[in-house]
Write a protein that holds these residues in place. Structure first.
Motif, PDB file in Angstrom:
ATOM      1  N   ALA A  18     -53.151 -90.174  84.730  1.00  0.00           N
ATOM      2  CA  ALA A  18     -52.673 -90.134  86.201  1.00  0.00           C
ATOM      3  C   ALA A  18     -51.958 -91.507  86.999  1.00  0.00           C
ATOM      4  O   ALA A  18     -51.276 -91.297  87.754  1.00  0.00           O
ATOM      5  CB  ALA A  18     -53.760 -89.837  87.254  1.00  0.00           C
ATOM      6  N   TYR A  19     -52.527 -92.314  86.349  1.00  0.00           N
ATOM      7  CA  TYR A  19     -51.814 -93.686  86.772  1.00  0.00           C
ATOM      8  C   TYR A  19     -50.617 -93.828  86.348  1.00  0.00           C
ATOM      9  O   TYR A  19     -49.552 -94.196  87.082  1.00  0.00           O
ATOM     10  CB  TYR A  19     -52.785 -95.063  86.382  1.00  0.00           C
ATOM     11  N   PHE A  20     -50.251 -93.576  85.137  1.00  0.00           N
ATOM     12  CA  PHE A  20     -48.919 -93.752  84.457  1.00  0.00           C
ATOM     13  C   PHE A  20     -48.179 -92.675  85.284  1.00  0.00           C
ATOM     14  O   PHE A  20     -46.794 -92.796  85.069  1.00  0.00           O
ATOM     15  CB  PHE A  20     -48.991 -93.823  82.948  1.00  0.00           C
ATOM     16  N   ASN A  21     -48.664 -91.505  85.680  1.00  0.00           N
ATOM     17  CA  ASN A  21     -47.804 -90.690  86.114  1.00  0.00           C
ATOM     18  C   ASN A  21     -47.231 -90.888  87.716  1.00  0.00           C
ATOM     19  O   ASN A  21     -46.206 -90.038  88.119  1.00  0.00           O
ATOM     20  CB  ASN A  21     -48.365 -89.272  86.358  1.00  0.00           C
ATOM     21  N   LEU A  22     -47.822 -91.861  88.180  1.00  0.00           N
ATOM     22  CA  LEU A  22     -47.112 -92.218  89.536  1.00  0.00           C
ATOM     23  C   LEU A  22     -45.778 -92.943  89.282  1.00  0.00           C
ATOM     24  O   LEU A  22     -45.542 -93.596  88.413  1.00  0.00           O
ATOM     25  CB  LEU A  22     -48.034 -93.659  90.179  1.00  0.00           C
ATOM     26  N   PRO A  23     -44.906 -92.446  89.993  1.00  0.00           N
ATOM     27  CA  PRO A  23     -43.609 -93.153  89.703  1.00  0.00           C
ATOM     28  C   PRO A  23     -43.473 -94.487  90.084  1.00  0.00           C
ATOM     29  O   PRO A  23     -44.015 -95.027  91.283  1.00  0.00           O
ATOM     30  CB  PRO A  23     -42.589 -92.170  90.690  1.00  0.00           C
ATOM     31  N   GLU A  24     -42.534 -95.495  89.201  1.00  0.00           N
ATOM     32  CA  GLU A  24     -42.207 -96.584  89.739  1.00  0.00           C
ATOM     33  C   GLU A  24     -41.437 -96.858  91.013  1.00  0.00           C
ATOM     34  O   GLU A  24     -40.368 -95.908  91.023  1.00  0.00           O
ATOM     35  CB  GLU A  24     -41.835 -97.318  88.503  1.00  0.00           C
ATOM     36  N   ASN A  25     -41.681 -97.769  91.684  1.00  0.00           N
ATOM     37  CA  ASN A  25     -40.944 -98.170  92.833  1.00  0.00           C
ATOM     38  C   ASN A  25     -39.299 -98.456  92.288  1.00  0.00           C
ATOM     39  O   ASN A  25     -39.296 -98.989  91.329  1.00  0.00           O
ATOM     40  CB  ASN A  25     -41.437 -99.424  93.342  1.00  0.00           C
ATOM     41  N   LYS A  26     -38.606 -98.040  93.036  1.00  0.00           N
ATOM     42  CA  LYS A  26     -36.824 -98.297  92.995  1.00  0.00           C
ATOM     43  C   LYS A  26     -36.640 -98.914  94.398  1.00  0.00           C
ATOM     44  O   LYS A  26     -36.854 -98.583  95.442  1.00  0.00           O
ATOM     45  CB  LYS A  26     -36.204 -96.900  92.799  1.00  0.00           C
ATOM     46  N   LYS A  27     -35.871-100.077  94.419  1.00  0.00           N
ATOM     47  CA  LYS A  27     -35.030-100.606  95.443  1.00  0.00           C
ATOM     48  C   LYS A  27     -33.920 -99.561  95.794  1.00  0.00           C
ATOM     49  O   LYS A  27     -32.512-100.071  95.341  1.00  0.00           O
ATOM     50  CB  LYS A  27     -34.665-101.934  95.112  1.00  0.00           C
TER      51      LYS A  27
ATOM     52  N   ARG B  72     -57.953-104.317  83.206  1.00  0.00           N
ATOM     53  CA  ARG B  72     -56.707-103.394  83.678  1.00  0.00           C
ATOM     54  C   ARG B  72     -57.132-102.195  83.763  1.00  0.00           C
ATOM     55  O   ARG B  72     -56.412-101.296  84.756  1.00  0.00           O
ATOM     56  CB  ARG B  72     -55.446-104.069  82.910  1.00  0.00           C
ATOM     57  N   LYS B  73     -57.726-101.644  82.931  1.00  0.00           N
ATOM     58  CA  LYS B  73     -58.107-100.242  82.598  1.00  0.00           C
ATOM     59  C   LYS B  73     -58.822 -99.672  83.853  1.00  0.00           C
ATOM     60  O   LYS B  73     -58.487 -98.621  84.503  1.00  0.00           O
ATOM     61  CB  LYS B  73     -58.603 -99.875  81.577  1.00  0.00           C
TER      62      LYS B  73
ATOM     63  N   PRO C 155     -48.018-111.325  78.851  1.00  0.00           N
ATOM     64  CA  PRO C 155     -46.757-110.932  78.888  1.00  0.00           C
ATOM     65  C   PRO C 155     -46.610-109.473  78.177  1.00  0.00           C
ATOM     66  O   PRO C 155     -45.515-108.742  78.617  1.00  0.00           O
ATOM     67  CB  PRO C 155     -46.166-111.961  78.068  1.00  0.00           C
ATOM     68  N   SER C 156     -47.332-109.244  77.229  1.00  0.00           N
ATOM     69  CA  SER C 156     -47.317-107.800  76.401  1.00  0.00           C
ATOM     70  C   SER C 156     -47.611-106.711  77.357  1.00  0.00           C
ATOM     71  O   SER C 156     -47.678-105.582  76.954  1.00  0.00           O
ATOM     72  CB  SER C 156     -48.009-107.750  75.124  1.00  0.00           C
ATOM     73  N   ARG C 157     -48.519-106.751  78.320  1.00  0.00           N
ATOM     74  CA  ARG C 157     -48.974-106.066  79.321  1.00  0.00           C
ATOM     75  C   ARG C 157     -49.971-104.855  78.709  1.00  0.00           C
ATOM     76  O   ARG C 157     -49.810-103.720  78.931  1.00  0.00           O
ATOM     77  CB  ARG C 157     -47.687-105.155  80.152  1.00  0.00           C
ATOM     78  N   GLN C 158     -50.727-105.431  78.012  1.00  0.00           N
ATOM     79  CA  GLN C 158     -51.826-104.632  77.120  1.00  0.00           C
ATOM     80  C   GLN C 158     -52.840-104.147  78.388  1.00  0.00           C
ATOM     81  O   GLN C 158     -52.932-104.620  79.167  1.00  0.00           O
ATOM     82  CB  GLN C 158     -52.543-105.513  76.230  1.00  0.00           C
TER      83      GLN C 158
ATOM     84  N   ALA D  15     -59.182-100.963  86.953  1.00  0.00           N
ATOM     85  CA  ALA D  15     -58.289-101.037  88.076  1.00  0.00           C
ATOM     86  C   ALA D  15     -57.232 -99.597  88.220  1.00  0.00           C
ATOM     87  O   ALA D  15     -57.086 -99.247  88.988  1.00  0.00           O
ATOM     88  CB  ALA D  15     -57.902-102.433  88.301  1.00  0.00           C
ATOM     89  N   MET D  16     -56.897 -99.463  86.825  1.00  0.00           N
ATOM     90  CA  MET D  16     -55.914 -98.151  86.738  1.00  0.00           C
ATOM     91  C   MET D  16     -56.915 -96.951  87.073  1.00  0.00           C
ATOM     92  O   MET D  16     -56.091 -96.137  87.741  1.00  0.00           O
ATOM     93  CB  MET D  16     -55.571 -98.046  85.458  1.00  0.00           C
ATOM     94  N   LEU D  17     -57.778 -96.927  86.677  1.00  0.00           N
ATOM     95  CA  LEU D  17     -58.619 -95.753  86.980  1.00  0.00           C
ATOM     96  C   LEU D  17     -58.945 -95.568  88.534  1.00  0.00           C
ATOM     97  O   LEU D  17     -59.014 -94.460  89.105  1.00  0.00           O
ATOM     98  CB  LEU D  17     -59.646 -95.542  86.109  1.00  0.00           C
ATOM     99  N   ASP D  18     -59.116 -96.769  88.998  1.00  0.00           N
ATOM    100  CA  ASP D  18     -59.519 -96.755  90.470  1.00  0.00           C
ATOM    101  C   ASP D  18     -58.447 -96.241  91.185  1.00  0.00           C
ATOM    102  O   ASP D  18     -58.228 -95.594  92.331  1.00  0.00           O
ATOM    103  CB  ASP D  18     -59.952 -98.133  90.920  1.00  0.00           C
ATOM    104  N   ILE D  19     -57.202 -96.734  90.905  1.00  0.00           N
ATOM    105  CA  ILE D  19     -55.886 -96.569  91.324  1.00  0.00           C
ATOM    106  C   ILE D  19     -55.682 -95.019  91.384  1.00  0.00           C
ATOM    107  O   ILE D  19     -55.224 -94.125  92.487  1.00  0.00           O
ATOM    108  CB  ILE D  19     -54.568 -97.268  90.719  1.00  0.00           C
TER     109      ILE D  19
END
Length: 381
Positions: free
Chosen positions: A279-288, A193-194, A185-188, A196-200
């Motif tokens: 670079a992962y966190f620089n990707l913009p989050e989806n918006k509806k 996870r890291k 839940p804290s999204r550590q 996968a983030m680098l692959d993305i």
């Protein structure tokens, strides 16, 4: 980028459109030769075979599954293109041979064959398989969990489609989105996870050459009932792919190409410099923040109230093909929304389906200018 430039040579032209069933997919895959192995790994609620394609015999194991939601077929088309590339014997043989020696790739093209046939998100019991990771109440969920436990993959790829409603604050639509799901839940940022983030981040670097500004990051709210979150909890790096809308591409053939490019980059077929976590966190989050169509500056009703009308397509299976049925989604001030197609009424009083009043949920056949009967919109499907 040589392999990506050769995409047309391994694009599977026999598989197009949005409606893909297991029979149709495997009738093509079974012609691809002996490089691959096709095996049955279980059956669906309705007793339909769930099959897996295996390629390679290397140490690094990658497990991918598509059409967990039966009406999300774009990534299935992309993995078919990938399999065609890996099994062809005319080009890039050195790179393919190296990959097959160092990797074993397991692909479940259609995890939910009943949903694929009915063109529904859920399986034949009406259950969303991507909310069944803990209960494992469905045979398809049990198949995936069993395969993962047996294979112990180094990387999992959870392949989906996203609706045309997603975009960014820039006004560009979300053509491809990724996520390294949360493991708690804290999204550590755990080790898996890291990874996968680098692959993305590396896939995004490649895609920027083709769809800059149309690559995003999906919401990472934690839900342990979701398969990606559950696998990440177990320490298996997992990447969520979301194939979205490219301009005018309602059949998702352009997006299919970009998903295939992403997979090729991920699997080492496209050279790129290593991206940083930033670079992962620089990707913009989806918006509806998108609708399929917005009619702006219209007036409706006896009071001639100025308004805007937002239309969203419903995807309906009719005689083996998907029809896009326009329905009114929103009425009112839509200034915060973008549209894949914008129509301007120029303050004209309009009639929807020849009526002065319209309502949310209504199917739209025509929108005309009441004064001169000029057609502002007509459904041609």
């Amino acid at each position: 980028m040589e392999i990506l430039n050769a995409y047309s040579s391994f694009f599977e032209s026999k598989i197009i459109g949005r409606y893909l069933t297991s029979d149709r997919v495997f009738s093509i895959l079974e012609t691809y030769g002996d490089t691959q192995k096709i095996s049955e790994i279980g059956t669906s609620v309705n007793g339909v075979s769930i099959k897996m394609v295996t390629l390679g015999q290397g140490k690094k194991k990658v497990l991918a599954w598509s059409q967990m939601h039966g009406n999300e077929s774009t990534t299935t088309k992309a993995v078919i293109d990938l399999i065609k590339f890996l099994t062809q014997e005319s080009r890039f043989q050195s790179q393919i041979e190296t990959f097959l020696k160092t990797h074993t790739l397991y692909i479940i093209p259609i995890l939910n064959p009943d949903g694929a046939k009915a063109y529904t998100r859920e399986n034949a019991n009406g259950v969303d398989l991507n909310r069944d990771a803990q209960l494992l109440s469905q045979p398809e969920s049990k198949v995936l969990a069993s395969v993962c436990k047996q294979l112990q993959p180094d990387l999992c790829l959870n392949l989906h489609d996203q609706r045309t409603i997603y975009g960014f604050e820039t006004g560009k639509c979300a053509t491809v989105s990724f996520l390294s799901p949360a493991a708690d839940p804290s999204r550590q940022i755990t080790a898996s996870r890291k990874s996968a983030m680098l692959d993305i981040a590396n896939m995004a670097v490649v895609l920027q050459n083709y769809i800059s500004g149309h690559i995003g990051r999906y919401d990472d709210a934690f839900n342990d009932n979701c398969v990606g979150d559950a696998f990440q909890m177990a320490g298996v790096p997992t990447i969520l792919f979301e194939a979205g809308h490219a301009p005018t591409d309602y059949q998702r053939e352009e997006t299919r190409k970009y998903i295939c490019f992403s997979l090729l980059a991920l699997l080492g077929f496209v050279p790129h410099s290593g991206a940083e976590l930033e670079a992962y966190f620089n990707l913009p989050e989806n918006k509806k923040n998108f609708l399929d169509i917005i009619l702006r500056n219209a007036t409706t009703g006896r009071r001639k109230k100025r308004t805007e009308i937002g239309i969203q397509y419903a995807e309906v299976l009719v005689d083996g093909r998907i029809k896009f049925v326009p329905r009114i989604e929103k009425i009112g001030d839509l200034s915060k929304y973008y549209a894949h197609k914008e129509l301007m009424a120029q303050d004209a009083e309009i009639l929807v389906n020849s009526q002065e009043k319209c309502h949310v949920g209504e199917k739209v056949a025509t929108i005309i200018n009441k004064k001169d009967n000029s057609v502002l919109y007509i459904n041609e499907d």
